[in-house]
Scaffold this motif. Structure first.
Motif, mmCIF file in Angstrom:
data_model
loop_
_atom_site.group_PDB
_atom_site.id
_atom_site.type_symbol
_atom_site.label_atom_id
_atom_site.label_comp_id
_atom_site.label_asym_id
_atom_site.label_seq_id
_atom_site.Cartn_x
_atom_site.Cartn_y
_atom_site.Cartn_z
ATOM 1 N N GLN A 29 33.918 36.409 36.393
ATOM 2 C CA GLN A 29 33.687 35.065 36.920
ATOM 3 C C GLN A 29 34.979 34.250 36.888
ATOM 4 O OE1 GLN A 29 30.509 33.435 34.553
ATOM 5 N NE2 GLN A 29 28.892 34.381 35.794
ATOM 6 N N VAL A 30 35.755 34.414 35.814
ATOM 7 C CA VAL A 30 37.014 33.680 35.676
ATOM 8 C C VAL A 30 38.051 34.196 36.665
ATOM 9 C CG1 VAL A 30 38.923 33.153 34.101
ATOM 10 C CG2 VAL A 30 36.565 33.146 33.253
ATOM 11 N N GLN A 31 38.134 35.508 36.804
ATOM 12 C CA GLN A 31 39.113 36.147 37.695
ATOM 13 C C GLN A 31 38.405 37.260 38.478
ATOM 14 O OE1 GLN A 31 41.890 35.014 38.398
ATOM 15 N NE2 GLN A 31 42.798 33.955 36.643
ATOM 16 N N PRO A 32 37.802 36.928 39.622
ATOM 17 C CA PRO A 32 37.058 37.938 40.399
ATOM 18 C C PRO A 32 37.893 39.129 40.848
ATOM 19 C CG PRO A 32 36.516 35.720 41.139
ATOM 20 C CD PRO A 32 37.675 35.580 40.198
ATOM 21 N N VAL A 33 39.216 38.988 40.884
ATOM 22 C CA VAL A 33 40.067 40.086 41.318
ATOM 23 C C VAL A 33 39.940 41.293 40.389
ATOM 24 C CG1 VAL A 33 42.122 39.332 40.020
ATOM 25 C CG2 VAL A 33 42.408 40.655 42.125
ATOM 26 N N ILE A 34 39.480 41.084 39.162
ATOM 27 C CA ILE A 34 39.323 42.205 38.230
ATOM 28 C C ILE A 34 38.356 43.242 38.798
ATOM 29 C CG2 ILE A 34 38.541 42.879 35.910
ATOM 30 C CD1 ILE A 34 39.451 40.082 34.967
ATOM 31 N N ALA A 35 37.306 42.788 39.454
ATOM 32 C CA ALA A 35 36.351 43.722 40.060
ATOM 33 C C ALA A 35 37.032 44.567 41.132
ATOM 34 C CB ALA A 35 35.170 42.955 40.655
ATOM 35 N N ALA A 36 37.907 43.939 41.924
ATOM 36 C CA ALA A 36 38.635 44.678 42.956
ATOM 37 C C ALA A 36 39.556 45.716 42.325
ATOM 38 C CB ALA A 36 39.431 43.709 43.824
ATOM 39 N N VAL A 37 40.207 45.360 41.220
ATOM 40 C CA VAL A 37 41.083 46.302 40.529
ATOM 41 C C VAL A 37 40.286 47.511 40.045
ATOM 42 C CG1 VAL A 37 42.659 46.646 38.589
ATOM 43 C CG2 VAL A 37 42.694 44.481 39.843
ATOM 44 N N LYS A 38 39.129 47.265 39.453
ATOM 45 C CA LYS A 38 38.300 48.376 38.976
ATOM 46 C C LYS A 38 37.914 49.307 40.127
ATOM 47 C CE LYS A 38 35.203 48.085 35.856
ATOM 48 N NZ LYS A 38 33.922 47.787 35.184
ATOM 49 N N ASN A 39 37.551 48.726 41.248
ATOM 50 C CA ASN A 39 37.161 49.548 42.398
ATOM 51 C C ASN A 39 38.331 50.377 42.911
ATOM 52 O OD1 ASN A 39 34.533 48.573 42.351
ATOM 53 N ND2 ASN A 39 34.964 46.915 43.793
ATOM 54 N N VAL A 40 39.510 49.787 42.951
ATOM 55 C CA VAL A 40 40.688 50.500 43.447
ATOM 56 C C VAL A 40 41.054 51.655 42.514
ATOM 57 C CG1 VAL A 40 43.185 50.291 43.828
ATOM 58 C CG2 VAL A 40 41.625 48.581 44.780
ATOM 59 N N VAL A 41 41.045 51.406 41.205
ATOM 60 C CA VAL A 41 41.391 52.468 40.261
ATOM 61 C C VAL A 41 40.371 53.599 40.339
ATOM 62 C CG1 VAL A 41 41.777 53.031 37.832
ATOM 63 C CG2 VAL A 41 42.601 50.861 38.757
ATOM 64 N N THR A 42 39.106 53.257 40.496
ATOM 65 C CA THR A 42 38.064 54.279 40.659
ATOM 66 C C THR A 42 38.302 55.086 41.918
ATOM 67 O OG1 THR A 42 36.439 52.923 39.481
ATOM 68 C CG2 THR A 42 35.590 54.668 40.899
ATOM 69 N N ALA A 43 38.629 54.403 43.003
ATOM 70 C CA ALA A 43 38.848 55.077 44.284
ATOM 71 C C ALA A 43 40.045 56.020 44.243
ATOM 72 C CB ALA A 43 39.038 54.037 45.388
ATOM 73 N N HIS A 44 40.973 55.777 43.332
ATOM 74 C CA HIS A 44 42.150 56.635 43.219
ATOM 75 C C HIS A 44 41.957 57.757 42.194
ATOM 76 C CE1 HIS A 44 44.164 53.542 45.619
ATOM 77 N NE2 HIS A 44 45.116 54.427 45.818
ATOM 78 N N GLY A 45 40.713 58.015 41.809
ATOM 79 C CA GLY A 45 40.413 59.248 41.106
ATOM 80 C C GLY A 45 40.279 59.179 39.603
ATOM 81 N N ALA A 46 40.276 57.983 39.024
ATOM 82 C CA ALA A 46 40.096 57.903 37.574
ATOM 83 C C ALA A 46 38.720 58.423 37.184
ATOM 84 C CB ALA A 46 40.267 56.468 37.106
ATOM 85 N N GLN A 47 38.650 59.140 36.078
ATOM 86 C CA GLN A 47 37.366 59.667 35.614
ATOM 87 C C GLN A 47 36.543 58.621 34.886
ATOM 88 O OE1 GLN A 47 39.501 63.728 34.468
ATOM 89 N NE2 GLN A 47 37.308 63.861 34.129
ATOM 90 N N GLY A 48 37.204 57.588 34.409
ATOM 91 C CA GLY A 48 36.523 56.462 33.794
ATOM 92 C C GLY A 48 37.392 55.240 33.948
ATOM 93 N N VAL A 49 36.762 54.071 34.160
ATOM 94 C CA VAL A 49 37.505 52.838 34.414
ATOM 95 C C VAL A 49 36.866 51.710 33.614
ATOM 96 C CG1 VAL A 49 38.212 51.143 36.150
ATOM 97 C CG2 VAL A 49 38.173 53.576 36.725
ATOM 98 N N LEU A 50 37.704 50.857 33.000
ATOM 99 C CA LEU A 50 37.192 49.748 32.205
ATOM 100 C C LEU A 50 38.242 48.646 32.126
ATOM 101 C CD1 LEU A 50 34.626 49.071 30.437
ATOM 102 C CD2 LEU A 50 36.017 49.715 28.452
ATOM 103 N N MET A 51 37.779 47.410 32.023
ATOM 104 C CA MET A 51 38.662 46.304 31.688
ATOM 105 C C MET A 51 38.973 46.366 30.192
ATOM 106 S SD MET A 51 37.938 42.186 32.043
ATOM 107 C CE MET A 51 37.021 42.062 30.493
ATOM 108 N N SER A 52 40.223 46.135 29.829
ATOM 109 C CA SER A 52 40.605 46.146 28.412
ATOM 110 C C SER A 52 40.516 44.748 27.828
ATOM 111 C CB SER A 52 42.038 46.670 28.245
ATOM 112 O OG SER A 52 42.379 46.731 26.872
ATOM 113 N N GLY A 53 39.900 44.631 26.659
ATOM 114 C CA GLY A 53 39.805 43.344 25.980
ATOM 115 C C GLY A 53 39.163 42.301 26.864
#
Length: 279
Positions: A219-243
């Motif tokens: 909610q504070v920074q919606p771009v984080i959701a876009a980052v998660k989607n991009v990292v997933t799309a580039h083949g990461a086996q698991g994706v998470l926001m840190s802290g």
């Protein structure tokens, strides 16, 4: 005049469960914390005299605000009942306000460095007490292992992660205020997790990836959701926001895949990317 060089590693939260809000305003947590190879560099000089100086043009401070590394040096000198002139030359590699614990790691590194350097070292227990006075994440950086952290993050038990992987860190260049994220939590965000002493395999580790702070941080920074989607799309086996964000990490079994993903993301987006390893 003698200078010594120390390295302050970043961390990721492989899981972060917020179990409850305490009466004192802090939160009860259950999380896996792991150091990674990305690190700030601290060149420290201790000599006769008094005063603590921080040399770093990369960390903006508000008027009257004191860097946490300076506060750490002051606490340690007071605990040893010593007066010294301490100069800290800090070179930042860890993004600021990014969920990677850079400031906390800098502070813990100063505590460890000065406690080993000066003539009246305090005990491990006293050092942990000083660390907690500086911030809830600081005691973790006194640990040598990947750990479960409980309480507000100051009670530890080792967890053995039997998996080979590297991590791709991606930060979109937006700061996230930790206090604002925790302040936005509601009881519906709270969860818990069974603490185990061993996690076998990357697939099992990916099953632990969870962060109760994500809803508010997005909610504070919606771009984080876009980052998660991009990292997933580039083949990461698991994706998470840190802290509390905004850094997102992806787990990769093959270093070559992580490097290719980083190169592609840099070309596609104006985001900071770094492939790192378990420290």
């Amino acid at each position: 005049m003698e200078w010594r060089t120390f390295y302050a590693p970043a961390k990721v939260n492989l899981c972060l469960h917020v179990e409850a809000r305490r009466a004192d305003g802090y939160h009860e947590l259950c999380m896996i914390m792991q150091k990674v190879s990305l690190a700030d560099t601290l060149d420290i000089c201790v000599e006769e005299g008094h005063g603590i100086e921080l040399i770093c043009g990369q960390v903006p401070l508000a008027p009257g605000e004191e860097n946490i590394a300076v506060r750490a040096a002051r606490l340690l000198l007071a605990a040893q009942n010593l007066t010294r002139k301490v100069t800290i030359r800090l070179t930042k590699k860890i993004p600021i306000a990014a969920g990677l614990g850079g400031g906390s790691s800098d502070a813990a590194t100063v505590l460890l460095a000065l406690n080993d350097w000066l003539p009246h070292p305090v005990s491990k227990e006293q050092l942990a007490e000083l660390a907690l006075k500086l911030g809830a994440d600081v005691p973790f950086f006194l640990q040598n292992d990947t750990v479960w952290a409980r309480g507000i993050g100051e009670r530890f038990s080792v967890v053995h992660v039997d998996a080979d992987y590297c991590l791709l860190l991606v930060n979109p260049g937006v700061p996230v205020a930790t206090a604002a994220v925790y302040g936005g939590l509601t009881p519906e965000d709270f969860s818990t997790c069974a603490v185990v002493d061993r996690i076998a395999g990357l697939e099992a580790l990916c099953g632990y990836l969870h962060n109760d702070l994500e809803r508010v941080a997005l909610q504070v920074q919606p771009v984080i959701a876009a980052v998660k989607n991009v990292v997933t799309a580039h083949g990461a086996q698991g994706v998470l926001m840190s802290g509390s964000g905004a850094t997102v990490f992806g787990l990769f079994a093959a270093e070559s895949d992580a490097v290719r993903a980083a190169e592609s993301i840099r070309q596609e987006h104006d985001w900071w990317c770094e492939v790192v390893y378990v420290a």
